[in-house]
Write a protein that holds these residues in place. Structure first.
Motif, PDB file in Angstrom:
ATOM      1  N   ALA A   1       0.799  -1.232   0.000  1.00  0.00           N
ATOM      2  CA  ALA A   1       0.000   0.000   0.000  1.00  0.00           C
ATOM      3  C   ALA A   1       0.831   1.283   0.000  1.00  0.00           C
ATOM      4  CB  ALA A   1      -0.942  -0.012   1.204  1.00  0.00           C
ATOM      5  N   ASN A   2       2.020   1.249   0.614  1.00  0.00           N
ATOM      6  CA  ASN A   2       2.776   2.490   0.755  1.00  0.00           C
ATOM      7  C   ASN A   2       3.643   2.822  -0.454  1.00  0.00           C
ATOM      8  OD1 ASN A   2       1.797   3.053   3.309  1.00  0.00           O
ATOM      9  ND2 ASN A   2       3.314   1.737   4.280  1.00  0.00           N
ATOM     10  N   TYR A   3       3.796   1.890  -1.383  1.00  0.00           N
ATOM     11  CA  TYR A   3       4.694   2.120  -2.523  1.00  0.00           C
ATOM     12  C   TYR A   3       4.104   3.221  -3.416  1.00  0.00           C
ATOM     13  CZ  TYR A   3       8.369   0.832  -5.793  1.00  0.00           C
ATOM     14  OH  TYR A   3       9.485   0.833  -6.583  1.00  0.00           O
ATOM     15  N   PRO A   4       4.795   4.364  -3.529  1.00  0.00           N
ATOM     16  CA  PRO A   4       4.220   5.459  -4.326  1.00  0.00           C
ATOM     17  C   PRO A   4       4.478   5.267  -5.816  1.00  0.00           C
ATOM     18  CG  PRO A   4       6.271   6.177  -3.340  1.00  0.00           C
ATOM     19  CD  PRO A   4       6.093   4.746  -2.967  1.00  0.00           C
ATOM     20  N   MET A   5       3.663   4.456  -6.437  1.00  0.00           N
ATOM     21  CA  MET A   5       3.824   4.225  -7.874  1.00  0.00           C
ATOM     22  C   MET A   5       2.449   4.045  -8.496  1.00  0.00           C
ATOM     23  SD  MET A   5       6.203   1.443  -9.837  1.00  0.00           S
ATOM     24  CE  MET A   5       7.710   2.360  -9.674  1.00  0.00           C
ATOM     25  N   THR A   6       2.178   4.769  -9.562  1.00  0.00           N
ATOM     26  CA  THR A   6       0.889   4.621 -10.227  1.00  0.00           C
ATOM     27  C   THR A   6       0.931   3.408 -11.152  1.00  0.00           C
ATOM     28  OG1 THR A   6       1.579   6.002 -12.060  1.00  0.00           O
ATOM     29  CG2 THR A   6       0.516   7.119 -10.210  1.00  0.00           C
TER      30      THR A   6
ATOM     31  N   ILE B   1      -7.839  -2.233 -17.941  1.00  0.00           N
ATOM     32  CA  ILE B   1      -7.809  -1.285 -16.820  1.00  0.00           C
ATOM     33  C   ILE B   1      -7.276   0.092 -17.254  1.00  0.00           C
ATOM     34  CG2 ILE B   1      -7.661  -2.891 -14.873  1.00  0.00           C
ATOM     35  CD1 ILE B   1      -4.592  -2.714 -15.122  1.00  0.00           C
ATOM     36  N   PRO B   2      -7.772   0.643 -18.367  1.00  0.00           N
ATOM     37  CA  PRO B   2      -7.252   1.947 -18.803  1.00  0.00           C
ATOM     38  C   PRO B   2      -7.553   3.063 -17.795  1.00  0.00           C
ATOM     39  CG  PRO B   2      -9.220   1.375 -20.037  1.00  0.00           C
ATOM     40  CD  PRO B   2      -8.849   0.156 -19.245  1.00  0.00           C
ATOM     41  N   HIS B   3      -8.633   2.886 -17.015  1.00  0.00           N
ATOM     42  CA  HIS B   3      -9.043   3.912 -16.056  1.00  0.00           C
ATOM     43  C   HIS B   3      -8.145   3.948 -14.820  1.00  0.00           C
ATOM     44  CE1 HIS B   3     -10.827   0.083 -15.094  1.00  0.00           C
ATOM     45  NE2 HIS B   3     -11.067   0.489 -13.861  1.00  0.00           N
ATOM     46  N   LEU B   4      -7.254   2.981 -14.686  1.00  0.00           N
ATOM     47  CA  LEU B   4      -6.416   2.928 -13.476  1.00  0.00           C
ATOM     48  C   LEU B   4      -5.041   3.566 -13.685  1.00  0.00           C
ATOM     49  CD1 LEU B   4      -7.144  -0.716 -12.221  1.00  0.00           C
ATOM     50  CD2 LEU B   4      -8.251   1.421 -11.557  1.00  0.00           C
ATOM     51  N   TYR B   5      -4.839   4.229 -14.806  1.00  0.00           N
ATOM     52  CA  TYR B   5      -3.513   4.779 -15.164  1.00  0.00           C
ATOM     53  C   TYR B   5      -2.882   5.582 -14.022  1.00  0.00           C
ATOM     54  CZ  TYR B   5       0.156   6.901 -17.993  1.00  0.00           C
ATOM     55  OH  TYR B   5       1.382   7.286 -18.475  1.00  0.00           O
ATOM     56  N   SER B   6      -3.655   6.445 -13.388  1.00  0.00           N
ATOM     57  CA  SER B   6      -3.091   7.347 -12.374  1.00  0.00           C
ATOM     58  C   SER B   6      -3.309   6.870 -10.951  1.00  0.00           C
ATOM     59  CB  SER B   6      -3.713   8.743 -12.527  1.00  0.00           C
ATOM     60  OG  SER B   6      -3.436   9.247 -13.807  1.00  0.00           O
ATOM     61  N   ARG B   7      -3.849   5.659 -10.798  1.00  0.00           N
ATOM     62  CA  ARG B   7      -4.107   5.144  -9.438  1.00  0.00           C
ATOM     63  C   ARG B   7      -2.862   4.496  -8.857  1.00  0.00           C
ATOM     64  NH1 ARG B   7      -9.332   3.306  -8.353  1.00  0.00           N
ATOM     65  NH2 ARG B   7      -8.451   2.381  -6.472  1.00  0.00           N
ATOM     66  N   ARG B   8      -2.657   4.670  -7.541  1.00  0.00           N
ATOM     67  CA  ARG B   8      -1.521   4.048  -6.856  1.00  0.00           C
ATOM     68  C   ARG B   8      -1.722   2.528  -6.852  1.00  0.00           C
ATOM     69  NH1 ARG B   8       1.708   5.420  -1.452  1.00  0.00           N
ATOM     70  NH2 ARG B   8       1.329   7.552  -2.027  1.00  0.00           N
ATOM     71  N   VAL B   9      -0.704   1.771  -7.256  1.00  0.00           N
ATOM     72  CA  VAL B   9      -0.866   0.313  -7.383  1.00  0.00           C
ATOM     73  C   VAL B   9      -1.217  -0.335  -6.043  1.00  0.00           C
ATOM     74  CG1 VAL B   9       0.477  -0.120  -9.476  1.00  0.00           C
ATOM     75  CG2 VAL B   9       1.661   0.062  -7.280  1.00  0.00           C
ATOM     76  N   GLY B  10      -0.674   0.215  -4.961  1.00  0.00           N
ATOM     77  CA  GLY B  10      -0.939  -0.362  -3.647  1.00  0.00           C
ATOM     78  C   GLY B  10      -2.382  -0.212  -3.205  1.00  0.00           C
ATOM     79  N   ASP B  11      -3.110   0.727  -3.807  1.00  0.00           N
ATOM     80  CA  ASP B  11      -4.514   0.953  -3.443  1.00  0.00           C
ATOM     81  C   ASP B  11      -5.473   0.067  -4.242  1.00  0.00           C
ATOM     82  OD1 ASP B  11      -3.780   2.839  -1.622  1.00  0.00           O
ATOM     83  OD2 ASP B  11      -4.195   4.566  -2.904  1.00  0.00           O
ATOM     84  N   LEU B  12      -4.933  -0.683  -5.211  1.00  0.00           N
ATOM     85  CA  LEU B  12      -5.799  -1.488  -6.079  1.00  0.00           C
ATOM     86  C   LEU B  12      -6.104  -2.847  -5.450  1.00  0.00           C
ATOM     87  CD1 LEU B  12      -4.000  -0.822  -9.497  1.00  0.00           C
ATOM     88  CD2 LEU B  12      -5.890   0.444  -8.469  1.00  0.00           C
ATOM     89  N   SER B  13      -7.160  -3.500  -5.937  1.00  0.00           N
ATOM     90  CA  SER B  13      -7.488  -4.840  -5.452  1.00  0.00           C
ATOM     91  C   SER B  13      -6.476  -5.832  -6.034  1.00  0.00           C
ATOM     92  CB  SER B  13      -8.893  -5.225  -5.897  1.00  0.00           C
ATOM     93  OG  SER B  13      -8.910  -5.380  -7.307  1.00  0.00           O
ATOM     94  N   THR B  14      -6.433  -7.045  -5.476  1.00  0.00           N
ATOM     95  CA  THR B  14      -5.475  -8.058  -5.944  1.00  0.00           C
ATOM     96  C   THR B  14      -5.644  -8.340  -7.437  1.00  0.00           C
ATOM     97  OG1 THR B  14      -5.540  -9.061  -3.750  1.00  0.00           O
ATOM     98  CG2 THR B  14      -4.614 -10.398  -5.513  1.00  0.00           C
ATOM     99  N   GLY B  15      -6.900  -8.453  -7.849  1.00  0.00           N
ATOM    100  CA  GLY B  15      -7.166  -8.732  -9.261  1.00  0.00           C
ATOM    101  C   GLY B  15      -6.684  -7.597 -10.158  1.00  0.00           C
ATOM    102  N   GLN B  16      -6.906  -6.364  -9.714  1.00  0.00           N
ATOM    103  CA  GLN B  16      -6.450  -5.201 -10.502  1.00  0.00           C
ATOM    104  C   GLN B  16      -4.929  -5.147 -10.538  1.00  0.00           C
ATOM    105  OE1 GLN B  16      -8.631  -2.238  -8.261  1.00  0.00           O
ATOM    106  NE2 GLN B  16     -10.056  -1.891  -9.940  1.00  0.00           N
TER     107      GLN B  16
END
Lengths: 261, 284
Positions: A99-104, A140-155
């Motif tokens: 969750a803490n990794y700052p990477m989109t 998942i084109p809509h997730l481009y700017s989302r932090r990877v750590g905030d995504l669900s396992t499947g995402q």
């Protein structure tokens, strides 16, 4: 989707492992396995927990060295192999997905475009059509700017999938990479794998979903420390699966979503 | 080190030692968190603390043998950093165990060496708690060189460092020379610890390496933004800490560390507030 590549006719083997063994201490986890993937193959690797599937994948990718035997990638010894852009690897999880990794998601996928040392890479624009296309293909084109750590396992698994295909590999290796993806996503991924395979991309997929991989793959390799079956997926019998898992296995191939088989 | 009441009668920038402290503090505050980024992301934040204790042993050896203390310290810290990296990367033991073993063994060695030798306790005291107000021009030049080296290395190898921090196996399969990158990072960390100890001391040197990035990663969702903000937070912590220590008669190193931790708390509160105020994530 645009054609990713064409088959390389001169190439003999994508992966060629000859009599490889590997031990953790005194415990042998992979024993005398000979395993090949030819250009255009779609191979499923199945077996019970602890059977050596992930160890075999790590051996094939040169992440660990076999105690015996030889491995070559694209007809080159794995120790000397350096054309890593030809290989797309999708693990089940990556350590940087916490969750803490700052990477989109966009940044993570753009890491997949790495093609060797470039001292000015940091100054180059990361948002590009290849990354957007890969995210689009992964659904998942809509997730481009989302932090990877905030995504669900499947995402997150779809992000790793997009990261693997962004460099347009010649072989795609998935190690239980769609275990967390929902049914719709799973169908999307298999559909994409079929499409990539038809375009000449070789596929090696590790999965516990026997029905799905037998349905999708051209050939199946069953491993339980050593290779107990390697052949056409439709010739795999219930008895061989029962021997592999140690109990009777009923495989349901019916799936209303599939019309190709 | 503290200020006297006579010092405060003059403007903070009228003192040469204060000018050097501010320049040194800003330099370290700016470059240390950039390096610390890749220690935090690889979950080995405490390596800076461990290496600082190794530095204490190296310094004690250097002073006892009278052989260039800084060089002996750098070699000792380098050797420890490479050993920790070797044990960690080969899976010989978990990172925290490797760090604990090195920390306690070198701390024990330092205590034995310091206790059995007379004559250099004052020097060691200043290295324990830092002496940012005692920086001379040579220290500033060394810090400037170190800052330039860290910035250039991180910029040039940014992609390789990011790949390795994201996942070592994935990085290897992408063709990143993970072993070389880890080794380079270990040496760079060793150099930073050795030559920055003078500012913050053994006990607090890790603060400016680690804390600003933890604050930065709470503020930004992307890596470059988090690193840039960490650098700003680090430099600001140094300035505010020094100014605070000047006017409130506080130890400079401790004041800088407290300001950095305050930035961290504010950053975390900000992230929580933004999450609470934003719409729920749309998972499917």
């Amino acid at each position: 989707m645009a054609n990713l590549l064409g088959p390389n006719n001169k190439l003999k083997h994508i992966i060629n492992a000859q009599n490889i063994s590997y031990s953790y201490g005194n415990e042998t986890v992979v024993e005398n396995v000979t395993f090949k993937i030819l250009p255009g193959d779609f191979v499923a690797l199945v077996g019970p927990n602890g059977s050596g599937k992930s160890t075999l994948i790590k051996l094939l990718l040169g992440l660990i060295r076999p105690s015996h035997g030889n491995i070559s990638l694209f007809d080159t010894d794995v120790e000397k192999f350096n054309s890593w852009e030809k290989i797309g690897y999708v693990p089940q999880i990556a350590s940087g997905l916490h969750a803490n990794y700052p990477m989109t998601a966009g940044e993570a996928v753009s890491l997949g475009e790495y093609k060797g040392f470039d001292p000015l890479r940091i100054f180059k624009k990361t948002k590009n059509s290849n990354v957007e296309n890969a995210l689009d293909i992964a659904g998942i084109p809509h997730l481009y700017s989302r932090r990877v750590g905030d995504l669900s396992t499947g995402q997150q698994q779809r992000v790793l999938f997009a990261k693997a295909i962004v460099k347009k590999p010649e072989v795609l290796i998935l190690d239980e990479a769609i275990a967390g993806v929902d049914l719709h996503g799973e169908e999307q991924v298999y559909s994409l794998l079929r499409e990539l395979n038809e375009q000449g991309v070789s596929i090696l997929i590790v999965s516990h979903d026997i029905g799905a991989v037998i349905r999708e793959a051209k050939t199946v390799a069953c491993i339980n420390r050593s290779l107990v079956f390697h052949g056409d997926s439709h010739t795999l019998t219930k008895d061989e699966l029962a021997t592999l898992y140690g109990y009777p296995v009923e495989v349901l191939l019916h799936d209303a979503l599939h019309e190709h088989r | 080190m503290r200020f006297t009441s006579t010092d405060k009668d003059m403007s903070i920038l009228e003192y040469d030692f204060m000018q050097r402290a501010l320049v040194g503090g800003i330099l370290m505050g700016a470059f240390a968190p950039v390096l610390g980024t890749f220690l935090v992301l690889r979950r080995i934040s405490l390596i800076s603390d461990t290496l600082a204790h190794v530095a204490l042993l190296g310094l004690a050896i250097g002073l006892v043998t009278n052989i260039w203390p800084n060089i002996v310290t750098f070699i000792s810290v380098c050797a420890a950093a490479v050993t920790i990296e070797f044990m960690r990367s080969r899976g010989r033991m978990p990172s925290d165990v490797a760090l604990a073993i090195v920390l306690y063994s070198t701390m024990a060695g330092s205590i034995v060496l310091i206790s059995s030798t007379q004559g250099f306790r004052i020097d060691l005291f200043s290295f324990l708690f830092g002496s940012i107000l005692g920086l001379n021009n040579s220290d500033i030049w060394i810090l400037l060189l170190l800052a330039a080296t860290v910035f250039i290395c991180i910029f040039i190898f940014f992609s390789e460092l990011a790949q390795t921090a994201f996942d070592a196996d994935l990085a290897k399969v992408s063709g990143v020379p993970v072993g070389m990158i880890n080794l380079g990072l270990a040496v760079l960390t060793a150099a930073t610890i050795t030559f920055s100890m003078r500012l913050m001391g053994v006990l607090l040197v890790g603060t400016l390496i680690v804390v600003p990035f933890i604050a930065g990663q709470a503020l930004f969702d992307n890596l470059k933004g988090a690193i840039f903000s960490a650098s700003i937070i680090g430099a600001s912590s140094s300035v505010l800490g020094l100014v605070g220590s000047f006017y409130f008669d506080l130890p400079a190193g401790g004041a800088i560390a407290i300001v950095a931790v305050c930035f961290l708390i504010l950053s975390v509160v900000y992230r929580r507030a933004v999450k609470l105020l934003s719409k729920p994530a749309n998972h499917y």
